[in-house]
Design an enzyme around this catalytic site. Structure first.
Site, PDB file in Angstrom:
ATOM      1  N   GLU A 171       0.981  -0.356  -5.125  1.00  0.00           N
ATOM      2  CA  GLU A 171       0.045   0.742  -5.345  1.00  0.00           C
ATOM      3  C   GLU A 171       0.894   2.008  -5.418  1.00  0.00           C
ATOM      4  O   GLU A 171       1.196   2.629  -4.402  1.00  0.00           O
ATOM      5  CB  GLU A 171      -0.984   0.851  -4.225  1.00  0.00           C
ATOM      6  CG  GLU A 171      -2.052   1.889  -4.531  1.00  0.00           C
ATOM      7  CD  GLU A 171      -2.513   2.680  -3.324  1.00  0.00           C
ATOM      8  OE1 GLU A 171      -3.494   3.430  -3.458  1.00  0.00           O
ATOM      9  OE2 GLU A 171      -1.901   2.578  -2.252  1.00  0.00           O
ATOM     10  N   ASP A 182       0.820  -1.202   0.000  1.00  0.00           N
ATOM     11  CA  ASP A 182       0.000   0.000   0.000  1.00  0.00           C
ATOM     12  C   ASP A 182       0.860   1.262   0.000  1.00  0.00           C
ATOM     13  O   ASP A 182       1.934   1.304   0.600  1.00  0.00           O
ATOM     14  CB  ASP A 182      -0.898  -0.011   1.234  1.00  0.00           C
ATOM     15  CG  ASP A 182      -1.797   1.204   1.323  1.00  0.00           C
ATOM     16  OD1 ASP A 182      -2.661   1.351   0.449  1.00  0.00           O
ATOM     17  OD2 ASP A 182      -1.619   2.001   2.262  1.00  0.00           O
TER      18      ASP A 182
END
Length: 635
Positions: A365, A312
């Site tokens: 990401e 993330d």
């Protein structure tokens, strides 16, 4: 992963920043010493003057079981406490040597914790009888970049709830069968779980992690999560976990200010505090912190058999000025804004993962144009297997929000993605981030009346599945959920009683079936050799056409999109081969809720040159549709 006593070599690797198996060394390990059963504790607190273990086994007495600091300069405190059994609750009491700071901390290496809002760690064995041997032997092919990767993103706490029991979420074991059946029916290859690591605040969706080695107790025990993963594997479905090494919360029992100093985070808040998320940033330049994070990532691969790690907020790690104004950040040693220490960590992470588990994938990401995110480290890349294509997502959703009457002025929002589509190994994400914070839902963004909204949704998903790149769809998007995602509510499963929603789900099922069955749609997802434009110039009618090809061009699928509600009849498309072109998918088919306009199953080409190709088919493009044709041979 093997557990055992902490050796001098372990300490050397820990201090070097290269240890990836600390989960079997630090924390609470059930052991037998001289025939006496108990727990060996070990915790890193180099700036403490006193550390003890307190728990329900000693009445939470902070003086009953002090630990000893090792004499090797590692800053690790350890000790054996007899008589402690599986399940015992505990914390470390830490007194700093620099001030009067005293605190009770959860174990950073705990395998399990109390159910929030309680915050103690629990002694836990990770023994489990796995039955996914066949999956583990064969998953290399399933996870390969030349294979179809179609990912169903899930927030476990809100996928389905039990309204009769105060709207509680399903447990790890309860969700296993219905989730597996749903995913298998729709043909997704993988499930990606939003963070399941322990987190104090449910509303963070797991992205504010305190337990980097502990699955959240909200849904059950570690063995219960293992059961869920094993169940998915036995049914041929891969599992990806969302993992957050970018920041951690300020909860007192967590990592922050661990031993009375900024141990895991930077001391300078211009590098150590994240203004956007009100959280703390790991000090990637500290060797022991790198070992902690590397060990966490490898732990989920080793002990939980996961098939991929989605990392993330990578952009927030790469840029020192991320989310900061001028004067609120510190340049690197060369005067730039790149976080050199984070770059080293990310490269080390991917090297370690692919060294120990070459049959999995890591996914970034990363929302900027940072180069070579998914290229090998030996070439100067970050070493990820895949990168989320955030540019494609933003441009595509922006295009679809336009009234079809005006889409002809925005066609470049669709065609631009191919300019960079093969610069990385991309995954196309329509994730949870696109259906929260007032953004509405996918179908809610579609213009027009109800029929046009559903037609647009099917067109969006069909275009996505035809576009180069692996696929990711957040739960609810498969049937056109109307209500914006709420993490404390179940998905709107009842809407499947209505034809439009049921048709959308059937469309996703058939898209996945074609994506998996047709090599042309997945083998060269990450290579320019698998894509070729046919027609990008028909802006006035808002149509696009391109081909997808398998390796060596053996199989070809022609994709034609009509982004207006006006049917395009006698639409000429150049094709590279003569013969029959069979219609394999049509989003306007009546079984999906469309108007039933199509091409009667197939089209015969004519030896007429169009769009620079030697043959032509004359097709009907239904309103707001994507149609796919497969070459049945010919020259």
């Amino acid at each position: 992963m093997q557990s055992g006593p902490l050796t001098d070599h372990d300490v050397y690797l820990f201090k070097e920043g290269t240890h990836v198996k600390l989960a079997g060394r630090l924390g609470a390990q059930l052991r037998s010493a001289d025939g006496i059963e108990g727990v060996q504790f070990a915790v890193w607190a180099p700036n403490a003057r006193y550390v003890s273990v307190c728990g329900d086994f000693n009445g939470w007495d902070k003086g009953a079981h002090p630990l000893r600091v090792r004499e090797d300069g590692s800053g690790i405190w350890e000790g054996f406490v007899p008589g402690i059994a599986h399940g015992a609750r505990y914390k470390y009491h830490i007194a700093s040597r620099f001030n009067d700071y005293r605190v009770d901390k959860a174990d950073p290496f705990a395998f399990y914790a109390e159910t929030p809002p309680e915050t103690a760690s629990r002694v836990w064995s990770l023994e489990y009888s796995w039955t996914d041997d066949e999956w583990m032997r064969s998953r290399r092919a399933v996870n390969a970049l030349e294979s179809p990767l179609s990912v169903y993103e899930v927030h476990l706490g809100s996928w389905r709830r039990v309204p009769e029991e105060r709207n509680r979420p399903l447990t790890y074991r309860e969700i296993a069968q219905p989730l597996t059946e749903h995913v298998k029916k729709l043909g997704f290859t993988h499930v990606e779980f939003m963070p399941l690591t322990e987190h104090p605040f449910y509303g963070s969706w797991g992205y504010q992690t305190t337990g980097y080695f502990a699955p959240t107790a909200r849904y059950g025990t570690p063995q219960d999560l293992m059961y869920l993963i094993n169940y998915l594997h036995v049914n041929g479905i891969g599992v990806i976990l969302d993992w957050v090494p970018s920041h951690f919360p300020s909860d007192e029992h967590g990592l922050v200010y661990f031993d009375g100093t900024h141990l895991y985070e930077h001391a300078d808040m211009r590098k150590g505090f994240h203004p956007d998320w009100n959280s703390y940033i790991f000090n990637y330049g500290r060797h022991e912190v790198r070992s902690f994070l590397l060990s966490s990532a490898l732990f989920w691969l080793d002990r939980y058999h996961v098939d991929g790690i989605r990392v993330d907020a990578v952009a927030s790690m790469l840029y020192l000025d991320y989310g900061r104004k001028h004067g609120e950040w510190i340049p690197n040693e060369y005067g730039g804004r790149e976080n050199l220490e984070a770059i080293v960590f990310l490269r080390n992470l991917n090297e370690a993962v692919y060294r120990d588990h070459p049959d999995v994938q890591t996914m970034a990401e990363e929302s900027t144009s940072w180069p070579m995110v998914s290229r090998p480290t030996y070439l100067g890349g970050l070493g990820f297997g895949l990168k989320w294509n955030m540019g494609w997502m933003h441009d595509t959703l922006k295009y679809f929000s336009n009234d079809p009457m005006y889409r002809k002025f925005h066609q470049d929002q669709l065609t631009f993605s191919i300019w960079y589509a093969f610069s990385e190994n991309f995954m196309l994400p329509l994730s949870h981030d696109e259906v929260v914070h007032g953004k509405g839902t996918l179908i809610g963004r579609m213009p027009g009346d109800e029929w046009q909204q559903f037609a647009n949704l099917r067109l969006l998903l069909g275009y996505m599945w035809a576009h180069p790149g692996k696929k990711l769809l957040f739960m609810g998007g498969e049937f056109g959920q109307r209500r914006e995602w709420q993490h404390e509510e179940s998905l709107e499963w009842h809407v499947l009683e209505f034809a439009g929603h049921a048709g959308a789900q059937r469309w996703v099922e058939d898209l996945n079936a074609a994506y998996r069955a047709e090599p042309a749609l997945h083998e060269l997802d990450c290579s320019a050799e698998g894509f070729e434009w046919i027609d990008t110039d028909d802006r006035e009618n808002s149509t696009l056409a391109f081909t997808r090809k398998s390796k060596h061009g053996r199989e070809i699928v022609l994709v034609a999109c009509n982004f207006t509600p006006v049917p395009r009849t006698n639409h000429m498309l150049g094709v590279p081969r003569g013969g029959t072109w069979r219609e394999i998918l049509n989003s306007d088919a009546s079984l999906y809720g469309g108007s039933g306009v199509g091409n009667f199953g197939s089209i015969e080409s004519a030896p007429i040159a169009t769009h620079g190709r030697p043959h032509t088919i004359t097709a009907t493009l239904p309103p707001l549709s994507v149609v796919m044709f497969k070459s049945e041979g010919g020259l």
